[in-house]
Design a protein around this motif. Structure first.
Motif: not given
Ligand code: GDP
Length: 313
Positions: A106-108, A110, A188, A193, A224-225, A229
């Motif tokens: 869901t994050t880029t 990942h 980033k 992705e 990265v939040p 992951h």
């Protein structure tokens, strides 16, 4: 290209053959009916003690391990619907799917850390995984954070070039966390992705290694939040039960939340997937079934179980 199932079946051929040899003459009939139960259907055969012993022997030889084998034997004796093969298949599939779910992308970027002991097929797996994501249409970047093995980085350079993905690397001996930081920034900036980070599999001491992994985790988490992951632990299936010991060590220190099981093509110990799922509750995410770039397959519990029991017994 052969279908996914036929490739899984080919990869598990040695394990399936071992099981077939032990259960070849088994009475694959419905389960026995207990004294309190309804009478068996006409023609139904009870599963003999010999067959149950052969099954237990086959499971242990396939490295399913004692705890999961006990669970399967208990379930098979209690379950009365369908053939023995059906009953074994059902409980195995339940074990393989009753694990922590894989995190969604869901994050880029990942961020995926690839961890594991040297020699398990870690570097090869990173290359294959980059290729798998790339061919499924995702943009990928790879980070060579194992700055201690020149040969591994060179190997990764070959694989990533073949897969058509970027590789971020540094001088040998550079700080792995610094290379990882650079890779996160590059991923980033370029909007990639998926970022796959190949980590070291061995340092001077185990404590150093685990401290290094922890540092990498903290760096990516800051940048990265929610990162990392995924932390995929690479285990060599030919090592069998010892892989569980490795897995426990890495789980504690690296937060591994998924497994890549390599070299299944070279072993009759393919039942180790069941032991991992049962004892560690970790999902098997991918399986390695050969040395080529496309020999990494997404794990599918149903197909895996079918491939173990391809022929009637
Ligand atoms: P690392 O030290 O963990 O990075 O291991 P490598 O990626 O260098 O792999 C070690 C060896 O295992 C190499 O010869 C690979 O070709 C081989 N290998 C990796 N994965 C598989 C697999 O799924 N099947 C087979 N047969 N060999 C594999």
């Amino acid at each position: 290209m052969a279908s996914l199932f036929s490739r899984i079946r080919a990869g598990l051929a040695k394990t399936a053959q071992q099981i077939r040899e032990r259960l070849g003459s088994a009475d694959d009939g419905p389960a026995p009916v207990s004294a309190a139960g309804a009478p068996a259907a006409t023609g139904a055969r009870a599963t003999s003690v010999e067959t149950l012993e052969a099954l237990e022997d086959a499971l242990l030889t396939a490295d399913v391990g004692l705890p999961a084998t006990d669970k399967i034997m208990t379930a098979v004796k209690a379950d009365r619907s369908g053939t023995l093969r059906d009953r074994v298949g059902r409980v195995m599939q339940r074990i393989l799917t009753d694990v922590r779910p894989a995190p969604e992308v869901t994050t880029t970027p990942h961020v995926v850390l690839i961890v594991g002991v040297n020699g398990t097929g870690k570097t090869t797996t990173v290359g294959k995984l980059a290729n798998l994501h790339r061919t499924s249409g995702r943009s990928v970047m790879v980070c060579a954070a194992d700055t201690f093995r020149a040969a591994a980085v060179e190997q990764l350079a070959v694989w990533t070039e073949r897969a058509g993905v970027d590789l971020v690397r540094a001088q040998m001996g550079a700080d792995p966390a610094a290379v990882t930081f650079d890779a996160v920034s590059a991923a980033k900036a370029r909007g990639r992705e998926i970022l796959l980070v190949d980590t070291a599999g061995r340092l001077h001491t185990k404590t150093n290694l685990m401290a290094e992994l922890d540092k990498i985790r903290r760096i990516v988490g800051r940048e990265v939040p929610g990162a990392p992951h995924e932390v995929l632990l690479v285990l060599d299936a030919t090592v069998g039960q010892n892989g569980l010991v490795q897995a426990r060590e890495f789980m504690a220190a690296s937060g591994a939340n998924g497994i890549v099981l390599t070299k299944l093509d070279g072993t009759a110990k393919g039942g180790i997937a069941v032991a991992i799922a049962y004892e560690l509750k970790l999902p098997i995410r991918y399986i390695g079934v050969g040395e080529s770039i496309d020999d990494l397959l997404p794990f599918d519990a149903g197909a895996y179980v079918d491939a173990l029991f391809t022929e009637k017994w």
